[in-house]
Design a protein around this motif. Structure first.
Motif, PDB file in Angstrom:
ATOM      1  N   ASP A 147       0.699  -0.737  -0.480  1.00 60.45           N
ATOM      2  CA  ASP A 147      -0.316  -0.202  -0.095  1.00 60.45           C
ATOM      3  C   ASP A 147       1.010   1.401   0.078  1.00 60.45           C
ATOM      4  O   ASP A 147       0.641   2.062  -0.563  1.00 60.45           O
ATOM      5  CB  ASP A 147      -0.787   0.187   2.163  1.00 60.45           C
ATOM      6  N   VAL A 148       2.205   0.721   0.784  1.00 62.13           N
ATOM      7  CA  VAL A 148       3.000   2.471   0.579  1.00 62.13           C
ATOM      8  C   VAL A 148       3.248   2.604  -0.560  1.00 62.13           C
ATOM      9  O   VAL A 148       3.459   3.846  -1.177  1.00 62.13           O
ATOM     10  CB  VAL A 148       4.176   1.629   2.162  1.00 62.13           C
ATOM     11  N   ALA A 149       3.900   1.573  -1.233  1.00 62.30           N
ATOM     12  CA  ALA A 149       4.691   1.409  -2.571  1.00 62.30           C
ATOM     13  C   ALA A 149       3.890   1.818  -3.873  1.00 62.30           C
ATOM     14  O   ALA A 149       4.125   2.803  -4.249  1.00 62.30           O
ATOM     15  CB  ALA A 149       5.114   0.083  -2.759  1.00 62.30           C
ATOM     16  N   LYS A 150       2.174   1.774  -3.464  1.00 61.97           N
ATOM     17  CA  LYS A 150       1.429   2.161  -4.271  1.00 61.97           C
ATOM     18  C   LYS A 150       0.901   3.621  -4.499  1.00 61.97           C
ATOM     19  O   LYS A 150       1.067   4.404  -5.120  1.00 61.97           O
ATOM     20  CB  LYS A 150       0.363   1.228  -4.209  1.00 61.97           C
ATOM     21  N   ALA A 151       1.079   3.937  -3.148  1.00 60.29           N
ATOM     22  CA  ALA A 151       1.418   5.513  -2.955  1.00 60.29           C
ATOM     23  C   ALA A 151       2.180   6.475  -3.614  1.00 60.29           C
ATOM     24  O   ALA A 151       1.975   7.436  -3.677  1.00 60.29           O
ATOM     25  CB  ALA A 151       0.227   5.376  -1.345  1.00 60.29           C
ATOM     26  N   ILE A 152       3.608   5.721  -3.014  1.00 57.55           N
ATOM     27  CA  ILE A 152       4.502   6.020  -3.618  1.00 57.55           C
ATOM     28  C   ILE A 152       4.704   6.061  -5.081  1.00 57.55           C
ATOM     29  O   ILE A 152       4.961   7.247  -5.537  1.00 57.55           O
ATOM     30  CB  ILE A 152       6.086   5.629  -3.481  1.00 57.55           C
ATOM     31  N   GLN A 153       4.436   4.695  -5.430  1.00 59.09           N
ATOM     32  CA  GLN A 153       4.492   5.064  -6.577  1.00 59.09           C
ATOM     33  C   GLN A 153       3.670   6.028  -7.777  1.00 59.09           C
ATOM     34  O   GLN A 153       3.584   6.934  -8.752  1.00 59.09           O
ATOM     35  CB  GLN A 153       3.809   3.603  -8.071  1.00 59.09           C
ATOM     36  N   LYS A 154       2.396   5.985  -6.773  1.00 60.43           N
ATOM     37  CA  LYS A 154       0.723   6.738  -7.599  1.00 60.43           C
ATOM     38  C   LYS A 154       1.818   8.312  -7.319  1.00 60.43           C
ATOM     39  O   LYS A 154       1.267   9.705  -7.727  1.00 60.43           O
ATOM     40  CB  LYS A 154       0.097   6.351  -6.888  1.00 60.43           C
ATOM     41  N   ASN A 155       2.149   8.669  -6.738  1.00 61.34           N
ATOM     42  CA  ASN A 155       2.773   9.398  -6.271  1.00 61.34           C
ATOM     43  C   ASN A 155       4.129  10.464  -6.965  1.00 61.34           C
ATOM     44  O   ASN A 155       4.739  11.408  -7.488  1.00 61.34           O
ATOM     45  CB  ASN A 155       2.807  10.438  -4.659  1.00 61.34           C
ATOM     46  N   ILE A 156       4.991   9.743  -7.999  1.00 63.58           N
ATOM     47  CA  ILE A 156       6.263  10.165  -8.633  1.00 63.58           C
ATOM     48  C   ILE A 156       6.042  10.145  -9.825  1.00 63.58           C
ATOM     49  O   ILE A 156       7.304  11.049 -10.491  1.00 63.58           O
ATOM     50  CB  ILE A 156       7.104   8.775  -8.281  1.00 63.58           C
ATOM     51  N   VAL A 157       4.571   9.858 -10.135  1.00 60.48           N
ATOM     52  CA  VAL A 157       4.078  10.625 -11.569  1.00 60.48           C
ATOM     53  C   VAL A 157       3.411  11.674 -11.408  1.00 60.48           C
ATOM     54  O   VAL A 157       2.380  11.476 -10.071  1.00 60.48           O
ATOM     55  CB  VAL A 157       3.682   9.249 -12.712  1.00 60.48           C
ATOM     56  N   PRO A 158       3.679  12.687 -12.457  1.00 68.29           N
ATOM     57  CA  PRO A 158       2.594  13.845 -12.113  1.00 68.29           C
ATOM     58  C   PRO A 158       1.275  13.561 -12.315  1.00 68.29           C
ATOM     59  O   PRO A 158       0.717  12.622 -12.972  1.00 68.29           O
ATOM     60  CB  PRO A 158       3.268  14.732 -13.792  1.00 68.29           C
ATOM     61  N   GLY A 184       5.688  -1.718 -13.266  1.00 72.40           N
ATOM     62  CA  GLY A 184       7.043  -0.426 -13.643  1.00 72.40           C
ATOM     63  C   GLY A 184       6.927   0.078 -15.115  1.00 72.40           C
ATOM     64  O   GLY A 184       7.806   0.463 -15.328  1.00 72.40           O
ATOM     65  N   ASP A 185       5.254   0.650 -15.288  1.00 72.18           N
ATOM     66  CA  ASP A 185       5.445   1.769 -16.488  1.00 72.18           C
ATOM     67  C   ASP A 185       5.797   3.256 -15.280  1.00 72.18           C
ATOM     68  O   ASP A 185       5.500   2.833 -14.507  1.00 72.18           O
ATOM     69  CB  ASP A 185       3.757   1.665 -16.994  1.00 72.18           C
ATOM     70  N   PHE A 186       6.125   4.069 -16.089  1.00 69.49           N
ATOM     71  CA  PHE A 186       6.519   5.095 -15.450  1.00 69.49           C
ATOM     72  C   PHE A 186       6.207   5.977 -16.782  1.00 69.49           C
ATOM     73  O   PHE A 186       6.209   5.947 -18.256  1.00 69.49           O
ATOM     74  CB  PHE A 186       7.317   5.614 -14.581  1.00 69.49           C
ATOM     75  N   TYR A 187       5.492   7.470 -16.843  1.00 67.97           N
ATOM     76  CA  TYR A 187       5.370   8.033 -17.621  1.00 67.97           C
ATOM     77  C   TYR A 187       6.026  10.158 -17.302  1.00 67.97           C
ATOM     78  O   TYR A 187       5.729   9.869 -15.404  1.00 67.97           O
ATOM     79  CB  TYR A 187       4.294   8.957 -18.083  1.00 67.97           C
ATOM     80  N   ASP A 188       6.537  10.655 -17.858  1.00 65.72           N
ATOM     81  CA  ASP A 188       6.496  12.480 -17.240  1.00 65.72           C
ATOM     82  C   ASP A 188       7.038  13.378 -17.999  1.00 65.72           C
ATOM     83  O   ASP A 188       7.053  12.811 -19.230  1.00 65.72           O
ATOM     84  CB  ASP A 188       7.956  12.172 -16.286  1.00 65.72           C
ATOM     85  N   PHE A 189       7.084  14.360 -17.726  1.00 68.41           N
ATOM     86  CA  PHE A 189       7.303  15.559 -18.454  1.00 68.41           C
ATOM     87  C   PHE A 189       7.596  16.820 -17.573  1.00 68.41           C
ATOM     88  O   PHE A 189       7.211  16.860 -16.678  1.00 68.41           O
ATOM     89  CB  PHE A 189       5.689  15.886 -19.314  1.00 68.41           C
ATOM     90  N   LEU A 213      10.221  -0.964  -7.526  1.00 69.25           N
ATOM     91  CA  LEU A 213      11.178   0.201  -7.412  1.00 69.25           C
ATOM     92  C   LEU A 213      12.263   0.265  -8.919  1.00 69.25           C
ATOM     93  O   LEU A 213      13.007   1.625  -9.097  1.00 69.25           O
ATOM     94  CB  LEU A 213      12.560  -1.085  -6.691  1.00 69.25           C
ATOM     95  N   PHE A 214      12.869  -0.267  -9.458  1.00 67.41           N
ATOM     96  CA  PHE A 214      13.910   0.014 -10.752  1.00 67.41           C
ATOM     97  C   PHE A 214      13.126   1.139 -11.195  1.00 67.41           C
ATOM     98  O   PHE A 214      13.527   2.281 -12.212  1.00 67.41           O
ATOM     99  CB  PHE A 214      13.809  -1.521 -11.706  1.00 67.41           C
ATOM    100  N   MET A 215      11.659   1.186 -11.513  1.00 68.58           N
ATOM    101  CA  MET A 215      10.964   2.640 -12.366  1.00 68.58           C
ATOM    102  C   MET A 215      11.035   3.149 -11.746  1.00 68.58           C
ATOM    103  O   MET A 215      11.187   4.180 -12.266  1.00 68.58           O
ATOM    104  CB  MET A 215       9.658   1.658 -11.696  1.00 68.58           C
ATOM    105  N   ALA A 216      11.147   3.366 -10.638  1.00 72.81           N
ATOM    106  CA  ALA A 216      11.232   4.598  -9.344  1.00 72.81           C
ATOM    107  C   ALA A 216      12.856   5.011  -9.567  1.00 72.81           C
ATOM    108  O   ALA A 216      13.173   6.378  -9.861  1.00 72.81           O
ATOM    109  CB  ALA A 216      11.770   4.740  -7.957  1.00 72.81           C
ATOM    110  N   VAL A 217      14.122   4.466 -10.080  1.00 69.74           N
ATOM    111  CA  VAL A 217      15.179   4.555 -10.264  1.00 69.74           C
ATOM    112  C   VAL A 217      15.389   5.034 -11.792  1.00 69.74           C
ATOM    113  O   VAL A 217      16.180   6.377 -11.956  1.00 69.74           O
ATOM    114  CB  VAL A 217      16.179   3.315 -10.057  1.00 69.74           C
TER     115      VAL A 217
END
Length: 389
Positions: A147-158, A184-189, A213-217
């Motif tokens: 749940d913590v990881a999900k919240a972190i991942q959700k907040n790491i993308v705009p 493991g997906d991500f996007y950013d701008f 974790l590798f996505m965040a890195v």
């Protein structure tokens, strides 16, 4: 570590007989015994010693009898297994004890061979119960971590759209739908100076927490490198070297990184093994972007990435996506596929970016028909509006 058994009986001879009968197991540290003379003393022993696994108690005792003790154990120590000791003809109390949570019983005079078998069986059941409780606690802890990881991942993308409300030259919108709690997906701008906006989409190999974790890195390293203002191909070359050195178990990430010149509409981009985006031209035209492709990042330490360029006219844009879009599959193993992506885009070219993404997701769901989502699904849309707006 020996299994600890609490013996509760007001007859001192019983403790001596048990110590004598099980002396080998005690000597070899298979068993350890703790003794109490009544229920009150037994509860004090349980409070003092959290390593007791089995309680063997007489029924008839002063101060607190075995049935009252059993009720306290059932209420406060649900992982303990209790064996009742009573007279041979005392079936009423034995049945009462069994109905209130006792695991088994032995009768007086005690047959120590039978007691040996009863203790072994009780210890086995107690160990199963304890193991199940530990596994449950581990699952609960893991779920909290997820749940913590999900919240972190959700907040790491705009997540705020429009991301740059003061900029009218372009529009951006994106959505990420993980297949599991984390993915493991991500996007950013991000803005690079006054006239450039960088945009990126990526897909890490694997699933679950390692991929997240590798996505965040990957996302962090890429953004930090991109903000130096490097051209896309030089940016991916640097990120690739870093990820190769940091990669665990040969993990890698596919990346498409582009930079839009907001004054001219020119897009320079580099593809690191990712799905080719679609260029969208209203009304009703969508085609896959061409250009040189490179290797996914983190797989080889050195790779010569190439830059590509296109020009967008006002109203034209790009649709970036991960393979969770094209490889979305129904129960008959039929994939959504590139043709459906293009067909959906051709129907949606002039729509708001939010409707383009929603429309594609709707079409995917219609084809998949309720089959479980096998992979993360991410879409990023960009539209160039021009400097005259």
């Amino acid at each position: 570590m020996p299994t600890k058994i609490l013996v509760v009986d007001d007859e001192p001879d019983l403790s001596l007989m048990i110590s004598q009968k099980f002396r080998r197991q005690v000597r070899e540290k298979e068993l350890a015994f703790v003794f109490a003379s009544n229920g009150v003393e037994a509860l004090a022993k349980l409070q003092e010693d959290g390593e007791i696994d089995v309680v063997m108690t007489d029924i008839n005792m002063p101060e607190m009898d075995g049935l009252a003790l059993l009720a306290k154990i059932t209420e406060n120590y649900p992982l303990l297994k209790t064996v009742i000791v009573s007279a041979y003809g005392d079936m009423k109390n034995i049945r009462t004890a069994l109905n209130h949570g006792a695991f088994d019983f032995v009768t007086k005079p005690i047959d120590f061979d039978d007691l040996d078998l009863t203790i072994k069986k009780t210890i086995y059941e107690a160990s199963l119960l304890k193991k199940a409780a530990q596994e449950r606690d581990q699952l609960v802890a893991l779920q909290r971590e997820l749940d913590v990881a999900k919240a972190i991942q959700k907040n790491i993308v705009p997540k705020t759209f429009p991301p740059f409300p003061g900029r009218a030259e372009f529009e951006l919108h994106a959505e990420m739908i993980p297949a599991r709690e984390v993915g493991g997906d991500f996007y950013d701008f991000f803005l690079i100076g006054d006239q450039q906006v960088g945009f990126v989409i990526g897909d890490v190999s694997g699933k679950g927490v390692p991929a997240a974790l590798f996505m965040a890195v990957s996302k962090t390293v890429l953004k930090a490198t991109a903000l130096k203002g490097l051209p896309p191909h030089e940016c991916l070359q640097q990120v690739n070297r870093i990820l190769f050195m940091e990669s665990v178990d040969e993990m890698f990430v596919t990346v498409f990184y582009g930079i839009l010149n907001t004054a001219t509409g020119e897009v320079s981009f580099c593809n690191g093994g990712h799905n080719r985006p679609y260029i969208v031209r209203p009304p009703g035209h969508a085609e896959m972007l061409t250009g040189q492709d490179g290797l996914m990042l983190g797989l080889l330490e050195h790779w010569d990435y190439q830059v590509n360029k296109i020009s967008l006219a006002p109203g034209e844009g790009l649709m970036l996506y991960t393979d969770g879009v094209t490889e979305a599959m129904n129960r008959d193993h039929e994939q959504f596929g590139e043709e459906r992506v293009a067909a959906s885009l051709q129907q949606l070219t002039g729509a708001p970016l939010t409707e383009i993404i929603a429309g594609i997701v709707k079409e995917i769901n219609a084809v998949v028909g309720g089959a479980p989502q096998a992979d993360d699904l991410t879409i990023l849309t960009l539209r160039y509006a021009g400097t005259s707006v």
